[in-house]
Design an enzyme around this catalytic site. Sequence first.
Site, short mmCIF file in Angstrom:
data_model
loop_
_atom_site.label_atom_id
_atom_site.label_comp_id
_atom_site.label_asym_id
_atom_site.label_seq_id
_atom_site.Cartn_x
_atom_site.Cartn_y
_atom_site.Cartn_z
N ARG A 460 20.09 -4.29 10.16
CA ARG A 460 21.47 -4.77 10.24
C ARG A 460 21.49 -6.24 10.66
NH1 ARG A 460 23.77 -0.55 14.53
NH2 ARG A 460 22.09 -1.61 15.63
N GLU A 471 2.38 -12.70 24.06
CA GLU A 471 2.25 -11.84 22.89
C GLU A 471 3.28 -10.71 22.89
OE1 GLU A 471 -0.79 -10.40 26.01
OE2 GLU A 471 0.09 -12.27 25.31
#
Length: 553
Positions: A460, A471
């Site tokens: 969406r 990370e």
Amino acid sequence: MTLKSKMIFILISVFLLYASIEYFIQRLIIFPNFLELEKYSAQQNLQRSIAAINREIFHLDSKCQDWTAWDDTYEFVKSHSKDYITSNLNKGTFTINSFNAIFICDTNGHTVWGKIFDLTTNEEIGHQELFQGSSGEQYPLIHPSTVKKTLSKTNISGILMTGKGPMLISSRPILTSENKGPSRGHAIFGQFLSVSLKKNLVEQTQVNFTISTDKTLIQSFIRNATNPLDAKYNYLIDREDEHKLHIYTLYNDIRKNPAFLIKTTIPRDIVKNGLSTTRFALLSVFFIGTGVMLIIILVMKKTIISPITRLTDHVLSLSETRNYSMRLKIKRRDEIGTLARGFDRMVEKIEQQTEELASINDDLKKDIAMRMAVERALQEANRNLDILAKIDGLTKMANRRQFDENLTLEWKRMRREKLPLSLIICDVDCFKLYNDTYGHIAGDDCLRAIAQVIKNSMKRPSDFTARYGGEEFAIILSNTDSEGAAKIAEIIRANIQALGIPHRTSLAADSVTLSLGIASLIPDETSTVEDLLTLADKALYEAKSQGRNCFKT
């Protein structure tokens, strides 16, 4: 004819001509403009009234979409779960959302669950009258089983006339939380156009309007209405009352039949002010014009015409020749003499300052050009700084600062709407070993590839991704429960593994993998954003502890 006679004749002629023109302008142009302004004001008020009703219908349709594009509702049509009824279809749902009617139907149009409440009396109403005359596909609140457009965009909304009066209505197909089918039926939501709702609309728009369902008035309007107000509405203006103006228009129901008549009333202050202004303007022209004309004749008789002519000739000569060495040298002790001497001194100063002004003008042009260049450079630098402050330079994703701001905003929005908010925190497994093995440049390339996969995995436009730090990456999923978040997490995990980035020193697999922690809450007064972050961190730690390359909720 002498100059004096010519002057008097011209002044009288000009005055009479001006008075005549002023009269016709006032009567034929200005006053009709007041009428048009009154009409325009009435039309604007009428359009605001219509827009207020349409806005309420839109809000109801938005709520209907939230309920129909929901996995719980999708499952309820099949399971008829009592827990769903207890949690979501209680009396509080009607009161909080101002719903008067909720009906959930299967694909055959049969009612799975439905109730109508009168929120004023807190009594349940029988729904036979609401569904009177409806059957099968011809009933306008039940969509056909096959549609030609996307299911998520299929809806019927508007006004439905019932035995209790006009009702705002919305109907949509029941889909999954991802707006996917096949549809398991349709949900219908209704709200009566009650007295309190009408009062709220009047207060919101600050427009004095009323709504009538009287069939006699509606038929009378249909016979007499002319002049389209816009592509959808006709209007009828009643100016018979000299103190108030009434404007009417018809609002159709979802069957395109007349539903009710909207009447807007405004005071006729504009026209009254127009008449007063016109009369005042005409009287002012007559008296002031007559007085000014007499004064001009008397003053100009001996003292102005000749000196002004000479002064005018001198000014015109200066204007044409630009020879600022010319002087009037009028020896008079009155104001015209003073004006002439002052004019001579002014011309002398102009002569001196012309060259100075030319030089200053050149300097100013250069300074303005330089300032504009500096301002443009500063604006460009500010834009670049704003982008750098919110975007992670390596992955081009939102950075931690933008993530914190967005998470706070979505938390507050979900708390207002009482909807679930999910957070996924991802961590690259054994990334330090990857950097040690392949180098930091390869590590940067790896992070960029992972960031792109995460962004491409979102379903969406409202799904928000960010680099959380090092990370670690984070995904904010509004109006998504834990089950929906788990689906997204598995898609991300599988897509990362499918990249097949080699990682021979990984403790989880032969390629780069992710561990994901999921947290989902419905924000309320007792919980905070920090609670959601803590839960997601705990889930991520559990995923790491259980072998990595997985997600935990």
